[in-house]
Enzyme design. Structure first.
Site, short mmCIF file in Angstrom:
data_model
loop_
_atom_site.label_atom_id
_atom_site.label_comp_id
_atom_site.label_asym_id
_atom_site.label_seq_id
_atom_site.Cartn_x
_atom_site.Cartn_y
_atom_site.Cartn_z
N GLN A 77 36.50 14.67 -21.35
CA GLN A 77 36.98 14.31 -20.01
C GLN A 77 35.89 13.63 -19.19
OE1 GLN A 77 39.94 14.34 -18.59
NE2 GLN A 77 40.97 15.13 -20.40
N SER A 78 35.02 12.88 -19.85
CA SER A 78 33.90 12.23 -19.17
C SER A 78 34.35 11.27 -18.07
CB SER A 78 33.09 11.45 -20.21
OG SER A 78 32.17 10.59 -19.58
N ASN A 79 33.87 11.52 -16.84
CA ASN A 79 34.10 10.56 -15.75
C ASN A 79 33.31 9.28 -16.03
OD1 ASN A 79 35.49 12.53 -14.04
ND2 ASN A 79 33.48 13.48 -13.83
#
Ligand code: PLP
Length: 326
Positions: A77-79
Site C-alpha cells: 500500500q505504498s503511497n
C-alpha cells in the site's frame, strides 16, 4: 514543465508549493500553546503527500539524463509508489512498481489507484530488502534488454537528492511562520525511510536554527536512527550546510510503531479520531496517525516546554484509510 533551482540543484515544478501552514485552533486551545500544521498532504499530485517534494528532484535527474521509465518499491500500500506512478504519467515516463507482497494486497487503496494510473505492478513475496532489490535489478536488466532505460528510485525516494525537498520545506515553513508572526520551537514529523526527517533536520539548521526537529519512527526500516543520521550528514553535504558531531547530536527520534510497520496501533487510531474530531483533518493508519499519537504522548510527558510552539508535518497518506482496517 517548469523547473527551479534549490541549493544549486534543479527540480521540476510537479507540486503545488508552498503548501499551507495552518493554525490548529482547537488543538492550540487544548494544549495552551501554538500548534500549527504544514499541509504537505496538499502537495498537489494525486492525493498529495511528502513524496512529491523528493520526486521533483529525482525525476528532473531522470529526464535530464534521458531515462524513459522508472522503477521503485515500497509496501503493497505504498503511497510513495503510487505518487511516483502519478508523476511519471504526467512526464510520459513508464512506471514499474516492485512491491512487497505483505499486508493488504487486494485492489484497494493505493493498489486501486495504481491500477487507475496504469502502473506496472509486480509483487515480491518477501519483505527482505535484499530480495526486493535483487528483483528490481532483474527487472531493470529485462527492461534494458528490451531497449528501455530504467531509472531506479530507492524505497521512499529517501536519498540525499530527494531529502533536499524537505530542506526546502523548512525554508517554506520559516517564511510562512515569519509572515504569520509565529516563532517555531518544534517541528514534529514522521520518520519512515528517513529522508523526510533528514531533510527537515538539515533544513532547520539553516532556516530555523532555534527549532528542534523530532521524528516519529513508524517501523518502515530497521535501524532508523543510523539511517537518519547518515542521510542527514549526506543531505547536509549536498546542500552545503555544515554537519558534524554537534549537529548529529540534534537528532531526536521516538519510536511509536507499535506492533510494526503498516500495522495500525491503538494509539495511532485514537490520534486519527482526535484530529478528525478537533480539526476536521484526516490522518492515516500507517504514518501520520502514529506520528500524531507520538506528538500527543510527548506533550503528555512534558517534552515540549510551556509556551513552546509546535509545527506538525502532515505528510499525506489518505489512500490507505480506504484499504487498511483500523
Ligand atoms: C513515505 C511517507 C512518510 C515517511 O517519509 P520518509 O521520508 O519515508 O521517512 C510519512 N508519511 C507518509 C504519508 C508517507 O507516505
Amino acid at each position: 514543465m517548469q523547473t527551479s533551482t534549490f541549493c544549486g540543484r534543479e527540480r521540476l515544478q510537479l507540486g503545488a508549493f508552498p503548501t499551507p501552514l495552518q493554525r490548529l485552533d482547537n488543538l492550540s486551545r487544548e494544549f495552551g500553546r501554538e500548534v500549527w500544521v504544514k499541509r504537505d498532504d496538499m502537495s498537489g499530485v494525486a492525493l498529495g503527500g511528502n513524496k512529491v517534494r523528493k520526486l521533483e528532484f529525482l525525476l528532473h535527474d531522470a529526464l535530464k539524463n534521458g531515462y524513459d521509465c522508472v522503477i521503485t518499491t515500497g509496501g503493497a500500500q505504498s503511497n510513495h509508489a503510487m505518487i511516483t506512478a502519478a508523476c511519471c504519467n504526467r512526464l510520459g515516463l513508464g512506471a514499474y512498481l516492485v512491491l512487497m507482497g505483505r499486508g493488504v494486497t487486494e485492489r484497494r487503496g493505493n493498489l486501486l489507484l495504481n491500477d487507475l494510473l496504469g502502473a506496472q505492478v509486480s509483487f515480491v513475496d518477501s519483505d527482505d530488502f535484499e530480495v526486493v532489490y535483487a528483483a528490481i535489478d532483474a527487472l531493470a536488466e529485462r527492461l534494458r534488454a528490451a531497449g528501455k532505460k530504467p531509472y531506479i528510485i530507492p524505497l521512499g525516494a529517501s536519498v540525499p537528492l530527494g531529502a533536499l525537498g524537505y530542506v526546502s520545506c523548512v525554508a517554506e515553513i520559516a517564511a510562512q511562520a515569519q509572515e504569520a508572526g509565529l516563532g517555531v520551537d518544534h517541528i514534529v514529523g514522521c520518520c519512515g525511510s528517513c529522508g523526510t526527517y533528514a531533510g527537515l533536520l538539515v533544513g532547520a539548521l539553516r532556516y530555523l536554527p532555534a527549532a528542534r526537529v523530532s521524528g516519529i519512527i513508524v517501523g518502515a526500516v530497521s535501524g532508523a536512527e543510523q539511517i537518519a543520521a547518515d542521510m542527514a550528514r549526506d543531505t547536509a553535504a549536498l546542500a552545503g550546510i555544515p554537519f558534524g558531531a554537534e549537529q548529529a547530536a540534534q537528532i531526536r527520534l521516538f519510536d511509536y510503531q507499535g506492533a510494526g510497520y503498516a500495522i495500525p496501533s491503538p494509539a495511532g487510531n485514537r490520534a486519527i479520531g482526535k484530529m478528525a474530531a478537533l480539526e476536521g483533518l484526516f490522518l492515516d493508519p500507517v504514518y501520520t496517525g502514529k506520528t500524531f499519537a507520538g506528538l500527543l504522548d510527548l506533550h503528555e510527558q512534558g517534552y515540549f516546554a510551556p509556551g513552546e510552539s509546535i509545527v506538525f508535518l502532515h505528510s499525506g497518506g489518505a489512500a490507505t484509510l480506504f484499504a487498511i482496517d483500523f
